[in-house]
Design an enzyme around this catalytic site. Structure first.
Site, short mmCIF file in Angstrom:
data_model
loop_
_atom_site.label_atom_id
_atom_site.label_comp_id
_atom_site.label_asym_id
_atom_site.label_seq_id
_atom_site.Cartn_x
_atom_site.Cartn_y
_atom_site.Cartn_z
N CYS A 38 0.85 -1.29 -0.01
CA CYS A 38 0.11 -0.02 0.02
C CYS A 38 0.71 1.25 0.06
O CYS A 38 0.40 2.17 0.00
CB CYS A 38 -1.01 -0.04 1.16
SG CYS A 38 -0.14 0.13 2.64
N ASP A 40 2.19 2.86 2.53
CA ASP A 40 2.15 3.24 3.70
C ASP A 40 3.53 3.25 4.74
O ASP A 40 4.07 2.09 4.76
CB ASP A 40 0.98 3.06 4.52
CG ASP A 40 -0.44 3.30 3.99
OD1 ASP A 40 -0.36 4.12 2.77
OD2 ASP A 40 -1.45 3.16 4.48
N CYS A 65 -3.28 5.65 5.32
CA CYS A 65 -4.75 5.72 5.22
C CYS A 65 -5.19 5.95 6.42
O CYS A 65 -4.67 6.31 7.50
CB CYS A 65 -5.40 4.56 4.74
SG CYS A 65 -5.11 3.25 5.94
N CYS A 109 -3.05 -2.65 8.51
CA CYS A 109 -2.69 -1.08 9.22
C CYS A 109 -2.37 -1.40 10.51
O CYS A 109 -1.66 -0.84 11.19
CB CYS A 109 -4.01 -0.26 8.80
SG CYS A 109 -4.65 -0.45 7.11
FE1 FES Z 1 -1.84 0.34 4.34
FE2 FES Z 1 -3.55 1.31 5.78
S1 FES Z 1 -3.76 0.82 3.67
S2 FES Z 1 -1.46 0.95 6.42
#
Ligand code: FES
Length: 133
Positions: A38, A40, A65, A109
């Site tokens: 993702c 992140d 996110c 997450c």
């Molecule tokens: Fe990757 Fe939330 S979508 S940490």
């Protein structure tokens, strides 16, 4: 939980995140983890009271996110005031449970929050400051 359902706690921590920011000092270590899927990134700053081995203060920064914000906020609330050994016992699942669940696709997450906390404490115990160095 459906993929688009968020608990009231998740929404609350997303809209009013606790402990956002950074910390500095000799007694601060940082844990940084990312998810290549993702994209992140999560930084957890832990300030440790060395005499009592307690997480005296804790902050986070995330490039991520809404669930990244909510899980980071929640883990800082859970970890603050705990001994570093107890903070290491906080699991990925604990964070999601304290938020009354996350959609399955968002469980990673929560994993990043726990992993970043553990990384910060590991760095502290090893005498590293993490990405601050
Ligand atoms: Fe990757 Fe939330 S979508 S940490």
């Amino acid at each position: 939980m459906k993929s688009t359902n968020y608990s009231k706690k998740v929404i609350d921590h997303f809209q009013k995140p606790r402990n956002v920011g950074t910390l500095e000092g000799d007694d601060v270590a940082v844990g940084r983890v990312g998810n290549p899927v993702c994209g992140d990134l999560r930084d957890i700053y832990a300030k440790v009271d060395k005499e009592r081995a307690v997480v005296a203060d804790i902050k986070f920064h995330t490039f991520g996110c809404g669930s990244a914000v909510a899980t980071s906020s929640m883990i800082t609330e859970i970890a603050k005031g705990k001994t570093i050994e107890d903070a290491l016992k906080i699991t990925r699942q604990n964070v999601a449970e304290e938020l009354d669940g996350l959609p399955p696709v968002k469980m990673h997450c929560s994993n990043l929050a726990a992993d970043a906390l553990h990384e910060a404490i590991k760095n502290f115990k090893e005498g590293n400051k993490g990405p601050l160095e």
